[in-house]
Write an enzyme that holds these catalytic residues in place. Structure first.
Site, PDB file in Angstrom:
ATOM      1  N   LYS A 312     -13.815 -23.989  -4.358  1.00  7.49           N
ATOM      2  CA  LYS A 312     -12.399 -24.225  -4.083  1.00  7.49           C
ATOM      3  C   LYS A 312     -11.674 -24.721  -5.334  1.00  7.49           C
ATOM      4  O   LYS A 312     -10.523 -24.381  -5.576  1.00  7.49           O
ATOM      5  CB  LYS A 312     -12.275 -25.250  -2.941  1.00  7.49           C
ATOM      6  CG  LYS A 312     -10.957 -25.171  -2.212  1.00  7.49           C
ATOM      7  CD  LYS A 312     -11.047 -25.799  -0.839  1.00  7.49           C
ATOM      8  CE  LYS A 312      -9.730 -25.714  -0.099  1.00  7.49           C
ATOM      9  NZ  LYS A 312      -9.804 -26.199   1.263  1.00  7.49           N
TER      10      LYS A 312
HETATM   11  N1  LIG Z   1     -11.655 -19.702  -6.824  1.00  3.01           N
HETATM   12  C1  LIG Z   1     -10.440 -20.490  -6.994  1.00  3.01           C
HETATM   13  C2  LIG Z   1      -9.247 -19.577  -7.016  1.00  3.01           C
HETATM   14  O1  LIG Z   1      -9.168 -18.904  -5.785  1.00  3.01           O
HETATM   15  C3  LIG Z   1      -7.980 -20.381  -7.219  1.00  3.01           C
HETATM   16  O2  LIG Z   1      -6.935 -19.480  -7.290  1.00  3.01           O
HETATM   17  C4  LIG Z   1      -8.040 -21.203  -8.493  1.00  3.01           C
HETATM   18  C5  LIG Z   1      -6.848 -22.127  -8.685  1.00  3.01           C
HETATM   19  O3  LIG Z   1      -6.958 -23.278  -7.913  1.00  3.01           O
HETATM   20  P1  LIG Z   1      -5.840 -24.381  -7.838  1.00  3.01           P
HETATM   21  O4  LIG Z   1      -4.616 -23.731  -7.306  1.00  3.01           O
HETATM   22  O5  LIG Z   1      -6.395 -25.418  -6.897  1.00  3.01           O
HETATM   23  O6  LIG Z   1      -5.625 -24.926  -9.218  1.00  3.01           O
HETATM   24  O7  LIG Z   1      -9.223 -21.986  -8.462  1.00  3.01           O
HETATM   25  C6  LIG Z   1     -10.466 -21.294  -8.278  1.00  3.01           C
HETATM   26  O8  LIG Z   1     -10.688 -20.445  -9.365  1.00  3.01           O
END
Ligand SMILES: N[C@@H]1[C@@H](O)[C@H](O)[C@@H](COP(=O)(O)O)O[C@@H]1O
Length: 319
Positions: A312
């Site tokens: 996540k």
């Molecule tokens: N696998 C997840 C993606 O699905 C997400 O888009 C990204 C950004 O996360 P955040 O928006 O919490 O910074 O993190 C990880 O790479």
């Protein structure tokens, strides 16, 4: 019974309805720098295009790039406002980019779906968007919420009607089931604010279904990548109303080479109408593209609650 991921996608409209009139900070008239990673970066692309279309200079960059070489993206940083998007609010690159911008005297705004997250603490201004606690690793409802807030921040009004249409568009995507096949080569095409959306459609289907997917600007696709098109290709085009006639030619071109086409807002083997609501149409179409990722995954018997190799939040360890 629908999967949890699908249930969360379907219920996202309740969360969006709650966020539709949430008070937002005033970001003044500065040049905007939208940053994020993964889905959040693709939202940044949509928002930067929406800002420029509204007469407001803006760029989008992946957070890690901005940390390393901001002037490769914007020569003069004076007076810029850096807007970091992060569902978790904990992604190292985005949090560090926000801290760096603030230390450098730039304006900062953090947008996150996690209360008390680092990005909200690091920025001068913040927008917290409560999201569905059932949302899994793959970002769906939170992406729509951050896009909604970003569009509203830029002065776009998102109405209850837009959400109803978004729900209908998502429902219409169910009809693409007959076009989905094993081993498909998936392509997403979109122009202007829909380029970021095409990128997000491709990312979603990769994350959820372990399918190889590509995203391009529609007319760029003919300059090389089209060589990959065959009977196993499914091309999803998010039509931009001002260039739809040219994009329809791309659809015809790939169909002639054996591909099937899903046309969001324009012609295809499956056409899903989308009203011309400018950049708001990106929010209207996003849940449908998320659902498509889930449909491709189900066809491959994959559980999108446990996507391979993904977590996540991605945090860089110290040292
Ligand atoms: N696998 C997840 C993606 O699905 C997400 O888009 C990204 C950004 O996360 P955040 O928006 O919490 O910074 O993190 C990880 O790479």
């Amino acid at each position: 019974m629908p999967s949890i991921t699908e249930q969360v996608m379907r219920d996202q409209f309740d969360y969006l309805a709650d966020a539709i009139a949430q008070p937002l900070p005033d970001i003044g008239g500065r040049t905007l720098v939208f940053l994020g990673c993964g889905t959040s970066y693709y939202l940044a692309q949509i928002l930067a295009a929406a800002a420029n279309l509204a007469g407001r200079p803006a760029i989008a960059a992946p957070s890690a790039e901005w940390i390393q070489r901001p002037t490769a993206y914007l020569a003069d940083l004076t007076g810029a406002m850096v807007i970091g998007l992060s569902r978790s609010g904990m992604t190292t690159e985005t949090v560090n980019a926000m801290r760096m911008a603030r230390a450098g005297g730039l304006g900062t705004l953090g947008i996150s779906c996690a209360a008390d997250s680092d990005i909200l603490g690091a920025a001068e201004h913040s927008i917290y968007l409560p999201t569905d606690p059932r949302e899994g690793i793959v970002m769906t409802v939170s992406a729509s919420l951050m896009l909604l807030a970003g569009l509203r921040l830029l002065g776009q009004s998102v109405t209850a009607k837009d959400l109803i249409v978004g729900k209908e568009v998502m429902q219409a995507m169910q009809d693409s089931a007959g076009l989905l096949k094993q081993g498909q080569h998936l392509v997403y095409l979109g122009a202007g604010p829909f380029f970021g959306l095409a990128n997000e459609g491709a990312l979603k289907v990769q994350e959820m279904s372990l399918s190889y997917a590509q995203a391009f600007h529609p007319l760029e696709y003919r300059h090389g990548p089209i060589s990959l098109i065959d009977e196993a290709s499914l091309v999803t085009i998010i039509y931009a109303p001002d260039s739809a006639p040219e994009e329809a030619l791309v659809a015809k071109d790939v169909q002639a080479k054996g591909a099937r086409v899903i046309g969001l807002g324009g012609p295809g083997d499956l056409t899903i109408p989308i009203p011309d609501r400018g950049p708001v149409s990106a929010l209207i179409a996003l849940p449908a593209l998320q659902l498509m990722g889930e449909m491709v995954a189900l066809r491959k018997n994959l559980n999108t609650e446990t996507p391979r190799h993904l977590s996540k939040v991605v945090m860089l360890s110290e040292g």
